[in-house]
Design a protein around this motif. Structure first.
Motif, PDB file in Angstrom:
ATOM      1  N   ARG A  41       0.823  -1.208   0.000  1.00  0.00           N
ATOM      2  CA  ARG A  41       0.000   0.000   0.000  1.00  0.00           C
ATOM      3  C   ARG A  41       0.857   1.258   0.000  1.00  0.00           C
ATOM      4  O   ARG A  41       0.555   2.224  -0.711  1.00  0.00           O
ATOM      5  CB  ARG A  41      -0.933  -0.009   1.211  1.00  0.00           C
ATOM      6  CG  ARG A  41      -2.049  -1.029   1.126  1.00  0.00           C
ATOM      7  CD  ARG A  41      -2.869  -1.036   2.404  1.00  0.00           C
ATOM      8  NE  ARG A  41      -3.959  -2.003   2.343  1.00  0.00           N
ATOM      9  CZ  ARG A  41      -4.710  -2.319   3.384  1.00  0.00           C
ATOM     10  NH1 ARG A  41      -4.484  -1.770   4.571  1.00  0.00           N
ATOM     11  NH2 ARG A  41      -5.702  -3.199   3.254  1.00  0.00           N
ATOM     12  N   ASP A 156      -8.337  -6.424   4.332  1.00  0.00           N
ATOM     13  CA  ASP A 156      -7.091  -6.357   5.103  1.00  0.00           C
ATOM     14  C   ASP A 156      -5.925  -6.989   4.356  1.00  0.00           C
ATOM     15  O   ASP A 156      -4.758  -6.803   4.745  1.00  0.00           O
ATOM     16  CB  ASP A 156      -7.254  -7.007   6.484  1.00  0.00           C
ATOM     17  CG  ASP A 156      -7.687  -8.468   6.423  1.00  0.00           C
ATOM     18  OD1 ASP A 156      -8.505  -8.814   5.545  1.00  0.00           O
ATOM     19  OD2 ASP A 156      -7.217  -9.265   7.273  1.00  0.00           O
ATOM     20  N   SER A 181      -9.156   0.866   2.733  1.00  0.00           N
ATOM     21  CA  SER A 181      -7.817   1.132   3.270  1.00  0.00           C
ATOM     22  C   SER A 181      -6.759   1.202   2.180  1.00  0.00           C
ATOM     23  O   SER A 181      -5.648   1.667   2.434  1.00  0.00           O
ATOM     24  CB  SER A 181      -7.437   0.038   4.277  1.00  0.00           C
ATOM     25  OG  SER A 181      -8.342   0.021   5.362  1.00  0.00           O
ATOM     26  N   ASN A 227     -10.991   8.889   0.942  1.00  0.00           N
ATOM     27  CA  ASN A 227      -9.807   8.208   0.425  1.00  0.00           C
ATOM     28  C   ASN A 227      -9.093   9.149  -0.545  1.00  0.00           C
ATOM     29  O   ASN A 227      -9.615   9.477  -1.603  1.00  0.00           O
ATOM     30  CB  ASN A 227     -10.232   6.915  -0.289  1.00  0.00           C
ATOM     31  CG  ASN A 227      -9.070   6.028  -0.664  1.00  0.00           C
ATOM     32  OD1 ASN A 227      -7.961   6.497  -0.875  1.00  0.00           O
ATOM     33  ND2 ASN A 227      -9.327   4.726  -0.776  1.00  0.00           N
TER      34      ASN A 227
END
Length: 357
Positions: A41, A156, A181, A227
């Motif tokens: 990420r 996740d 995320s 985001n």
């Protein structure tokens, strides 16, 4: 006797599903997988922020239907990723959900045994185990966020997410993406319209409140922070490609007008390759040449790739499935993939370090 019911008239049954928290307790993420996801990420964010000069490539099968073949592909991709890592950052496509215009196989989560038994709970287990195995190999992973509930079970383990052309205009998916995320790419509309994607990017960067579920499976009010790592994905549309330099320039202008970061990803498949997989390497080469000629906005590519070239229909007897061959969109073969990615790396290795200087 008169039926006085006014709800659930077209519902055949409702079956309780394992909660996200229960699934994660059964199949916890390992320290190795956590490190892989966090690093992946951050790398993608750094590329979008121009802190990392590399281009990231989301590459892999159109959809996952065979776990063993997916692991086989992943092992090959891991070796190639290390080989080209000075120039390109490879993220594996691990797509479990397939949008359908009418009907058809909806993917590994919805129908893992490809026989219309729709064992969704088993599909979630199979999908999460594959993501765990691949992340523990050290591969960053991507998927399409199609169902608004499934990210609670799998996000996740995801480095980069896509919102497809059919759902970019959906308020539900924009709200969901504002809480993901990972960085998220919004494809232009199926008609080729870029406006739906730029509108989506403006929406996703802002906080939202909407109905969703929490980790215990309770229906909840979800409040997101927004985001900041949304970006556009050009995939063609309306029967025309949009990866050429003129289309890219028009996309740059649209992003600038909307006061959005000038980050553009090109999907080498779909209408950018006229749905002919053998044309994907030509799209990659064209995009590479645009960068060589001074393009500053293209930060990534998507490539549909599998072990074997092409696609197959799902046979009545699943024993007749050909190993390593897509059952959804046609893909380029592994040999074609290696050749195209190595060619791109060789052309760009001396150029990208100077690109944002």
């Amino acid at each position: 006797m008169t039926d006085n019911r006014v709800e659930d008239l077209n519902i055949g049954s409702i079956t309780p599903l394992i909660t996200p928290d229960q699934l994660k307790k059964e199949m916890p993420i390992s320290d190795e997988a956590v490190a892989c996801v966090q690093q992946g990420r951050q790398t993608v964010r750094d590329i979008l922020d121009r802190k990392d000069h590399r281009i990231f490539l989301v590459v892999g099968p159109c959809s996952i239907h065979d776990v063993d073949a997916a692991k086989d592909y992943a092992q090959r991709l891991k070796v190639l990723a290390e080989e080209v890592s000075d120039t390109l950052y490879l993220v594996m496509r691990v797509y479990f959900e397939k949008p359908r215009t009418t009907v058809g196989w909806k993917g590994l989560i919805n129908d893992p045994f490809m026989n219309d038994t729709f064992k969704i709970q088993e599909g979630l287990h199979i999908s999460r185990q594959l993501l765990l195995d691949l992340a523990e190999m050290g591969l960053p992973l991507s998927t399409e966020a199609l169902d608004p509930i499934s990210p609670q079970y799998l996000q996740d383990l995801i480095t980069w997410s896509a919102i497809g052309a059919r759902t970019t205009e959906s308020q539900t998916h924009r709200e969901m993406a504002s809480g993901l995320s990972s960085a998220v790419g919004f494809k232009n509309g199926t008609d080729g319209s870029l406006t739906v994607a730029t509108n989506a990017l403006m929406s996703v960067a802002n906080p939202h409140r909407f109905l969703g579920i929490d980790q215990s499976g309770s229906v909840s009010i979800v409040e997101t922070n927004g985001n900041n790592y949304g970006h556009v994905v050009l995939r063609g549309g309306g029967g025309k490609p949009n990866y050429d330099s003129v289309s890219v320039s028009l996309a740059e202008q649209a992003l600038e007008k909307a006061d959005l970061p000038n980050n553009i990803m090109v999907d080498c498949s779909h209408e950018n390759s006229s749905k002919k997989p053998e044309l994907q390497p030509l799209v990659m080469d064209n995009v590479t040449n645009q960068i060589l000629e001074g393009n500053q906005s293209i930060i990534g590519l998507m490539v549909e790739s599998n072990i074997k070239h092409g696609r197959q229909n799902i046979p009545a007897n699943l024993d007749d499935l050909e190993y390593g061959l897509s059952v959804t969109d046609g893909c380029i073969s592994w040999d074609e993939t290696e050749q195209a990615i190595r060619k791109m790396r060789d052309k760009l290795k001396d150029v990208l370090p100077k690109r944002n200087a």
